[in-house]
Enzyme design. Structure first.
Site, PDB file in Angstrom:
ATOM      1  N   ASP A   1       1.097  -1.479   0.271  1.00  0.00           N
ATOM      2  CA  ASP A   1      -0.578  -0.038  -0.324  1.00  0.00           C
ATOM      3  C   ASP A   1       0.867   1.134   0.121  1.00  0.00           C
ATOM      4  OD1 ASP A   1      -2.119  -1.953   0.876  1.00  0.00           O
ATOM      5  OD2 ASP A   1      -2.701  -0.717   1.602  1.00  0.00           O
TER       6      ASP A   1
ATOM      7  N   LYS B   1      -6.992   2.547  -3.852  1.00  0.00           N
ATOM      8  CA  LYS B   1      -6.946   3.487  -2.651  1.00  0.00           C
ATOM      9  C   LYS B   1      -7.462   4.688  -1.633  1.00  0.00           C
ATOM     10  CE  LYS B   1      -5.587   1.809   2.564  1.00  0.00           C
ATOM     11  NZ  LYS B   1      -4.436   1.453   2.634  1.00  0.00           N
TER      12      LYS B   1
ATOM     13  N   LYS C   1      -9.347   0.372  -2.764  1.00  0.00           N
ATOM     14  CA  LYS C   1      -9.733  -0.147  -0.980  1.00  0.00           C
ATOM     15  C   LYS C   1      -9.665   1.922  -0.374  1.00  0.00           C
ATOM     16  CE  LYS C   1      -7.039  -1.565   2.412  1.00  0.00           C
ATOM     17  NZ  LYS C   1      -5.283  -1.648   3.408  1.00  0.00           N
TER      18      LYS C   1
END
Lengths: 487, 317
Positions: free
Chosen positions: B153, B217, B253
């Site tokens: 991430d 995300k 996400k």
């Protein structure tokens, strides 16, 4: 193939509303039978189940109701505005308290989804009463009367007297609010006739008037068909006629009223253009198109029933729109996840069906998402027509159903010319991210309401009404007071 | 060699100028309309069988996260155990998708979830600020991957993005993608709360997808505004449109601020009615969350037993 994420049925409970097997006319604060004892049935358009029997008003009943309103007028109009405001605030609060009951009732009688009655109709009904309650003691300062010409003051604005009001079936309680709230705030008394297919919420409103302790005769409700409406608008002791409904009936009323000293406002049909430019916020425009024509199954006078899309983005926009329409959920109006409910009556369904068939016969291309229609009740799948031109019937006639006609344009001037090329002039929408274009186009459109980057948004502070065959007079806002005042 | 976008849009990344033209040519976003649509989808009523399905799906989509300075191997082991078997009283409760930790905790996390199918995700690239030289960021990524991270991430350089240096952001993402190698999937965090406008979020989404993100995300969870229904809806539109144009499917996400089952179900409705059911799978949609899991488990117990249990009947890890 079943959807992966299948929403289970989520029906709103019918237990919150208690519908009596029969209802009388509401005259002079009491429910009474019709003079000749006649009744008619009101149905749930989603199931064709009989909901109740209501009295069918005759000319004699119209006489009684107008006389009651006339008797009540003297005291009601003499009350200080602040006292009238108290009643209106009380009515608004009761509507809020009973909103779930009224939302379920309206959904049953009209066929529209509970999501709309709960989130749109009822909040707007209460808001309308609150708004006009606030005006009741400020009429002297609303900008009417008291004109200081050459140093002299004119008279304060005065109420007109007895208002005869006839409303349609598409937003039964909301149209009642649009009619009754300004009339009472300005000191008039009313006789209101709800539509034949949707009488129940007006009768529940009569009960709310009693609950609020409203003096007898200030509000009278006559259920019945077009004959009762015609008798009401023709009654010699009615001072003001307000009508919302079809252009054909509106013209009849104008003829009836011509030559009398009645004041008249008409809110009639429309064929609204929703104009999407190539620099529009596309995803939101798709939502706005859907809201414009599928809100309330398209049974909206200000519906955006003509989509005018810039030719350069036509294919892309239509792909997005079709994908979006495939997610619309049609079915039980009481299910909280339903987007598209039932058509209000067999008669209306027949009209929509005939016009859609004519669209096909004239060569437009018809499309609907895969969509199973319930076997009972009156249903019409969301439909769009592409390849429509100004010459097609479906581009000119008001369909009043979930049918969108898609046309294209090349330049802003062409968009304006096509948008204005209609006998109607009620609503229009402009979709562009360019602010200067919004202002330029809006100034050239002949429509009473113009939305930009949104559609079918209503607010009691905003005046609403039409040009040309869409009628005259304004409802809502400060403008809405004028229709009920002698200024 | 940096990975280049192997699709119809690869020419738009040829230069800073073409990239800018492309991103600024994307359709604008109307704030009022976007938020109204998200709110409207939030009124869907998800009951009984639909709720049971959605709660299990949501549990399976959780990236169970601990990103604290005070994290220890013991804390991470406990989190891993929770991810593998979220409800010790009911073995039918699904595992979460992943645990999400800092790079130095990857090895401990890997051990805790070994053999379970639960992935280990690691934040990297000088999370959460991203204010470090590229070499440091890449080293951060390589360490995490070497320790066994299945997913990385990363955070974008918001400063570069806001200054209009799109190519710099793009190059960083492609470099990180390369450092991920073939084993780790890359989630690109935009920190939407710092990008501030929806137009920026749409541009960042396309920039990330063009640069090779496997997931886009919303947030780090470390700033005031994190995932919202509206910014997630916007990103779902972006992955939907990107697949339509390129055939490449990208995951989404939302992270930060999603704490209740009710919230999670609203996000699943957004997925279902925007990107579509192809995204209703933890390969394509995740929740970055920590306290959400226990609320999902309590709701799950309520559905199974008909009564509410309470916080003492779910584990605190």
């Amino acid at each position: 193939m079943a959807p992966v994420f299948e929403y289970a049925p989520a029906p709103e409970s019918r237990a919150v509303v208690d519908i009596a097997p029969s209802y009388g006319l509401f005259i002079d604060g009491e429910f009474t039978e019709a003079a000749d004892g006649k009744v008619f049935k009101t149905l749930s358009p989603a199931t064709e189940e009989v909901l109740s029997e209501v009295a069918e008003a005759t000319e004699a009943d119209v006489d009684r109701a107008v006389a009651a309103a006339r008797r009540a007028f003297e005291k009601w109009s003499a009350l200080p505005g602040s006292e009238r405001a108290k009643y209106l605030f009380r009515i608004a609060r009761i509507i809020q308290e009973r909103s779930r009951e009224l939302a379920v009732l309206e959904t049953l009688d009209n066929g529209k989804p509970i999501r709309e009655t709960r989130d749109a109709d009822l909040p707007l009904v209460a808001a309308h009463f609150f708004y006009y309650a606030g005006w009741a003691d400020k009429l002297d300062h609303a900008g009417f009367g008291r004109r200081t010409t050459e140093g002299h003051s004119g008279a304060n604005p005065r109420p007109l007297g007895v208002a005869g009001q006839v409303i349609p079936w598409n937003f039964p309680l909301l149209m009642l609010a649009w009619k009754i709230a300004p009339a009472l705030a300005t000191g008039n008394t009313v006789v209101l006739k709800p539509a034949e297919t949707t009488p129940l919420s007006a009768l529940f409103f009569a009960d709310i008037c009693r609950q609020a302790g409203l003096p007898k005769g200030v509000v009278n409700i006559l259920t019945g068909d077009g004959r009762a409406g015609a008798a009401l608008v023709a009654h010699p002791d009615v001072d003001k006629v307000a009508f919302t409904g079809s252009t054909a009936v509106g013209k009849q009323i104008a003829r009836t009223v011509a030559g009398t000293d009645k004041k008249l406002t008409l809110e009639l049909g429309g064929k609204g253009a929703n104009i999407v430019f190539d620099d529009a916020p596309v995803d939101q425009a798709v939502e706005g198109i859907v809201t414009g024509i599928f809100f309330n199954q398209g049974q909206v006078c200000c519906a955006g029933s003509r989509l005018l899309v810039q030719e350069s983005i036509h294919d892309e926009l239509l792909d997005s729109l079709k994908r979006r329409l495939a997610t619309l959920r049609l079915g039980d109006p009481l299910d909280k996840n339903t987007d598209i409910g039932a058509i209000n009556s067999a008669e209306q369904l027949a009209r929509i069906t005939a016009l859609a068939e004519q669209g096909e016969a004239e060569g437009a291309v018809r499309w609907s998402p895969a969509c199973e229609l319930p076997s009972d009740g009156y249903w019409f799948a969301p439909t769009l027509f592409t390849g429509v031109t100004q010459a097609h019937t479906i581009a000119r006639d008001e369909i009043f159903g979930p049918v969108l006609s898609v046309l294209t344009f090349r330049t802003p001037d062409e968009a304006v010319a096509k948008a204005n090329n209609t006998p109607y002039g009620l609503s229009a929408g402009i979709w562009t991210e360019k602010g200067s274009r919004i202002l330029a186009v809006a100034n050239k459109l002949r429509a009473g309401v113009i939305w930009s980057n949104t559609f079918n948004k209503f607010d009691p502070t905003s005046p609403f009404g039409g040009y040309k065959e869409s009628g005259f007079g304004r409802e809502g806002g400060r403008h809405g007071l004028e229709a009920y005042l002698d200024v | 060699m940096p990975t280049t976008a192997p699709h119809a849009l690869s020419d738009v990344t040829a230069s800073d100028a073409t990239l800018r033209r492309f991103l600024h040519g994307l359709p604008g976003v109307d704030t009022v309309g976007l938020e109204a649509r998200a709110a409207s989808l939030g009124t869907r009523s998800i009951k009984t069988t639909a709720k049971a399905y959605a709660i299990d799906l949501a549990i399976s989509m959780v990236d169970l996260t601990t990103l604290e300075g005070a994290d220890t191997p013991g804390k991470v082991r406990a989190l891993g155990a929770k991810a593998v078997r979220p409800d010790p009283s009911d073995r039918t409760a699904p595992s979460t998708a992943a645990v999400c930790v800092y790079p130095d905790m990857v090895a401990a996390a890997k051990e805790a979830v070994a053999g379970s199918g639960v992935k280990v995700a690691s934040v990297a690239t000088a999370f959460p600020a991203g204010r470090a030289p590229l070499a440091v960021k890449l080293a951060d990524v390589r360490e995490a991957v070497a320790a066994g991270a299945d997913e990385i991430d990363m955070v974008i350089d918001r400063g570069a993005f806001l200054a209009g240096n799109y190519r710099k952001v793009y190059d960083e993402i492609t470099a990180v993608k390369e450092a991920c190698g073939t084993s780790a999937r890359l989630k690109v965090i935009f920190e939407t709360g710092e990008l501030s406008t929806y137009d920026n979020i749409r541009r960042a989404s396309w920039l990330g997808m063009l640069a090779g993100a496997d997931f886009i995300k919303t947030s780090t969870g470390k700033v005031a505004v994190n995932a919202t229904p509206a910014n997630t809806l916007l990103m779902l539109e972006a992955v939907r449109d990107f697949r339509a144009q390129t055939g490449v499917q990208i995951g989404v996400k939302p992270a930060g601020g999603i704490r209740t089952s009710k919230d999670a179900l609203k996000f699943l409705v957004l997925v279902n009615e925007t990107a579509g059911e192809d995204w209703l799978d933890n390969h394509w949609f995740r929740f970055g969350a920590s306290s959400l899991l226990n609320d999902l488990l309590m709701q799950r117990q309520k559905l199974a037993t008909g009564r509410y249990s309470g916080p003492d009947y779910v584990t605190v890890d």
